[in-house]
Enzyme design. Structure first.
Site, PDB file in Angstrom:
ATOM      1  N   GLU A 302       0.846  -1.192   0.000  1.00  0.00           N
ATOM      2  CA  GLU A 302       0.000   0.000   0.000  1.00  0.00           C
ATOM      3  C   GLU A 302       0.886   1.249   0.000  1.00  0.00           C
ATOM      4  O   GLU A 302       0.935   2.018   0.950  1.00  0.00           O
ATOM      5  CB  GLU A 302      -0.956  -0.052   1.193  1.00  0.00           C
ATOM      6  CG  GLU A 302      -1.877  -1.273   1.111  1.00  0.00           C
ATOM      7  CD  GLU A 302      -2.696  -1.523   2.369  1.00  0.00           C
ATOM      8  OE1 GLU A 302      -2.618  -0.695   3.307  1.00  0.00           O
ATOM      9  OE2 GLU A 302      -3.401  -2.542   2.427  1.00  0.00           O
ATOM     10  N   HIS A 395      -3.003   3.773   5.193  1.00  0.00           N
ATOM     11  CA  HIS A 395      -3.152   2.570   4.375  1.00  0.00           C
ATOM     12  C   HIS A 395      -3.570   2.948   2.953  1.00  0.00           C
ATOM     13  O   HIS A 395      -3.868   4.103   2.650  1.00  0.00           O
ATOM     14  CB  HIS A 395      -4.223   1.643   4.973  1.00  0.00           C
ATOM     15  CG  HIS A 395      -3.752   0.826   6.130  1.00  0.00           C
ATOM     16  ND1 HIS A 395      -3.547  -0.529   6.067  1.00  0.00           N
ATOM     17  CD2 HIS A 395      -3.431   1.191   7.396  1.00  0.00           C
ATOM     18  CE1 HIS A 395      -3.135  -0.975   7.239  1.00  0.00           C
ATOM     19  NE2 HIS A 395      -3.052   0.048   8.061  1.00  0.00           N
ATOM     20  N   GLU A 469      -7.602   5.338   4.892  1.00  0.00           N
ATOM     21  CA  GLU A 469      -7.536   4.535   3.667  1.00  0.00           C
ATOM     22  C   GLU A 469      -7.589   5.463   2.449  1.00  0.00           C
ATOM     23  O   GLU A 469      -8.530   6.231   2.282  1.00  0.00           O
ATOM     24  CB  GLU A 469      -8.712   3.552   3.601  1.00  0.00           C
ATOM     25  CG  GLU A 469      -8.735   2.521   4.718  1.00  0.00           C
ATOM     26  CD  GLU A 469      -7.863   1.319   4.414  1.00  0.00           C
ATOM     27  OE1 GLU A 469      -7.186   1.311   3.359  1.00  0.00           O
ATOM     28  OE2 GLU A 469      -7.849   0.372   5.229  1.00  0.00           O
TER      29      GLU A 469
END
Length: 569
Positions: A302, A395, A469
């Site tokens: 990631e 992430h 995210e």
């Protein structure tokens, strides 16, 4: 595994350039000596998503048995485990995994990925300009294939090439919603200053076999920009362990920035690579300062998380007035790369323990997961002395567009506490409406996530603990349907800093919130706009939650006893 007590530099004491050791590799890994560096470049215009192809439009590709193996990197034996590491990986002369060209007229591509974060295992030529590729699973596992990074040589400009990665692991992917792979041309970088860009037509993500476990295929076509070029392909903008070390070296050489930053070794990884811990604050007394903890790259594939982290660090160490205020108010503890071994070898998810370290927080296994164990232990020590106001783990996400957060709501808390869990993400969405989606945020604490960093820190007593995210693709907000650039990802770090100031104001007298219930204190900038924003966010979250439950506004009743799963159903 013990943390180092000797800093490379201390706040207020600029130090000379410090040396950083070369990455250490498992001895099973062959490593070419070429140094891989890419220029940074931002496209002049946003790169739109491509029209996706459905599974029913999947291309017909010849079977691997009907092709010719043109690249085969020596695989690590399945079922083996990590034993030792050294700089440069496997000792002795390198093998030749690429098939040699048969003459000047041979147009076969020459593949290579035995460099940092590379993970191509095999390439099979099934047509004049068509190749079926196999990714190397995460080391010491047989799964977790999502990240990819490799280069090709002997390119031809005119033909339309097709590449098909035959062993992708996840049943759903943003490649089915318009995401394109990245390409980097060395000739374009050298002659035109152009770096990574989105390429690919006829991009298709589909199930590749009827067997169990299922495997999935990613296929795309592309024309190369030049003859005889070296072109890299990647799933997301690469950010290697050596990239981080170069960043830290430049930081140490900058007297203005190094005044505010100490770099230490949090611990050593299984392979002996340093897990760096940065402490950022203003020089002088730290009395009364609260702490913010941030981390990234616990899951090595990631890489977007590293770019967001770099934006976060760049802003914190800048001369911006808000950066000065943040350093005066807080002590920042930052681990920019929790899983350096996984990043070095090109894993998607795991460390050299062969398991996901973001499912190992709270486990008494410092010898297997040193990064996450020492991070958690450090937070425990800090909590014994100070309040940790926020934990954020950076992430990337492969199945959902935009930027969003996962928080912690286990139910049973007071209505006010459950509101406050949602205020920080809501503020982020207001500060970054073209990137951050509050509607995509989730707060339920699932049993399978108990040993993630987010939940583990929350269980320790960090009241606001989140996973940030960032999609591998880009944004569908504000009229956009385009990929994130490196600049977009870096802006997330600045956005987090700005929202932190909105969330934690040094002037509590400005607003009549019940601090005993854990309410955040809004920021003082000489007016009441921030106070009003916080009050409005609290009220807005209350309305949103009532709507989620389908209740009539003003009908009375409480939702404080409603389970998180009901709220998110």
């Amino acid at each position: 595994l013990a943390p180092s007590t000797q800093p490379w530099r201390s706040p207020g004491e600029p130090q000379a350039l410090f040396s950083l050791p070369a990455p250490r590799w498992p001895v099973e890994c062959e490593v070419i000596q070429e140094t891989i560096e890419h220029i940074e470049w931002v496209p002049p215009d946003p790169e739109p998503f491509c029209p996706p192809m459905g599974p029913e439009q999947a291309p017909h590709t010849l079977g691997e048995e009907q092709g010719t193996v043109v690249y085969h990197s020596r695989p690590v034996l399945q079922g083996s485990c990590f034993t030792r590491a050294r700089v440069g990986g496997a000792p002795g002369p390198l093998s030749s995994p690429a098939a040699p060209l048969e003459g000047p007229q041979d147009t076969t591509l020459l593949f290579e990925s035995r460099f940092e974060s590379g993970n191509l295992q095999k390439a099979i030529k099934v047509g004049p300009y068509e190749y079926v590729l196999t990714l190397r699973p995460d080391l010491y596992t047989a799964k977790h294939t999502q990240w990819f990074y490799f280069h090709v040589q002997n390119t031809q400009r005119e033909p339309l090439y097709r590449f098909t990665i035959a062993n992708m692991a996840k049943p759903k992917s943003l490649y089915g919603q318009g995401l394109q792979p990245l390409l980097y041309s060395q000739r374009d970088a050298q002659s035109r200053g152009i770096g990574w860009r989105r390429v690919g037509t006829d991009v298709c993500y589909y199930r590749g076999s009827l067997g169990e476990p299922p495997v999935f295929r990613l296929s795309w076509t592309v024309r190369f920009p030049h003859n005889d070029d070296t072109c890299f392909f990647a799933a997301c903008y690469p950010y290697t362990y050596s990239d981080l070390q170069r960043y830290l070296r430049a930081l140490a050489a900058n007297p203005a920035r190094s005044r505010y930053c100490t770099v230490r070794a949090l611990c050593r990884s299984l392979a002996g690579n340093t897990v760096y811990l940065l402490t950022i604050t203003s020089p002088g007394s730290t009395a009364g300062k609260r702490v913010v903890v941030a981390s990234a790259r616990v899951q090595p594939g990631e890489s977007g998380g590293s770019w967001a982290m770099r934006g976060f660090l760049d802003f914190l160490l800048s001369t911006h007035m808000d950066a000065h205020l943040l350093r005066r108010l807080f002590i920042f503890k930052v681990v920019p790369m929790l899983n350096p071994d996984g990043v070095v070898v090109g894993n998607s998810r795991c460390s050299l323990a062969g398991r996901d370290p973001n499912r190992a927080f709270g486990m008494a296994l410092p010898g297997s997961f040193p990064g996450v164990w020492h991070l958690r232990a450090m937070v425990q020590r800090v909590l014994a002395e100070r309040e940790v106001v926020l934990y954020c783990d950076f992430h990337g996400h492969s199945r959902k567009n935009n930027v969003f957060m996962y928080g912690c709501d286990a139910g049973g808390d007071s209505a006010g506490t459950r509101l406050h869990q949602r205020v920080f993400p809501l503020m982020l969405s207001k500060n970054g409406p073209d990137k951050f989606s509050f509607g995509s945020c989730k707060f339920q604490v699932q049993k399978s996530k108990e040993r993630t960093g987010r939940v583990s820190m929350w269980r320790l007593g960090v009241s606001h603990s989140y996973t940030l995210e960032a999609a591998f693709s880009g944004s569908t907000l504000g009229g956009k349907n385009s990929h994130f650039s490196v600049e977009d990802l870096e802006s997330l770090g600045r956005l987090l800093c700005d929202t932190l100031l909105d969330f934690c104001d040094p002037a509590p007298a400005k607003v009549g919130l019940d601090l005993a219930q854990g309410a955040p204190v809004p920021r003082g900038r000489g007016d009441t706009s921030t106070v009003l924003q916080l009050q409005q966010c609290l009220a807005e979250v209350n309305v949103l939650l009532q709507r989620q439950m389908g209740r009539e506004l003003g009908s009375g009743g409480s939702w404080s006893d409603v389970s998180p799963s009901e709220l998110e159903s």
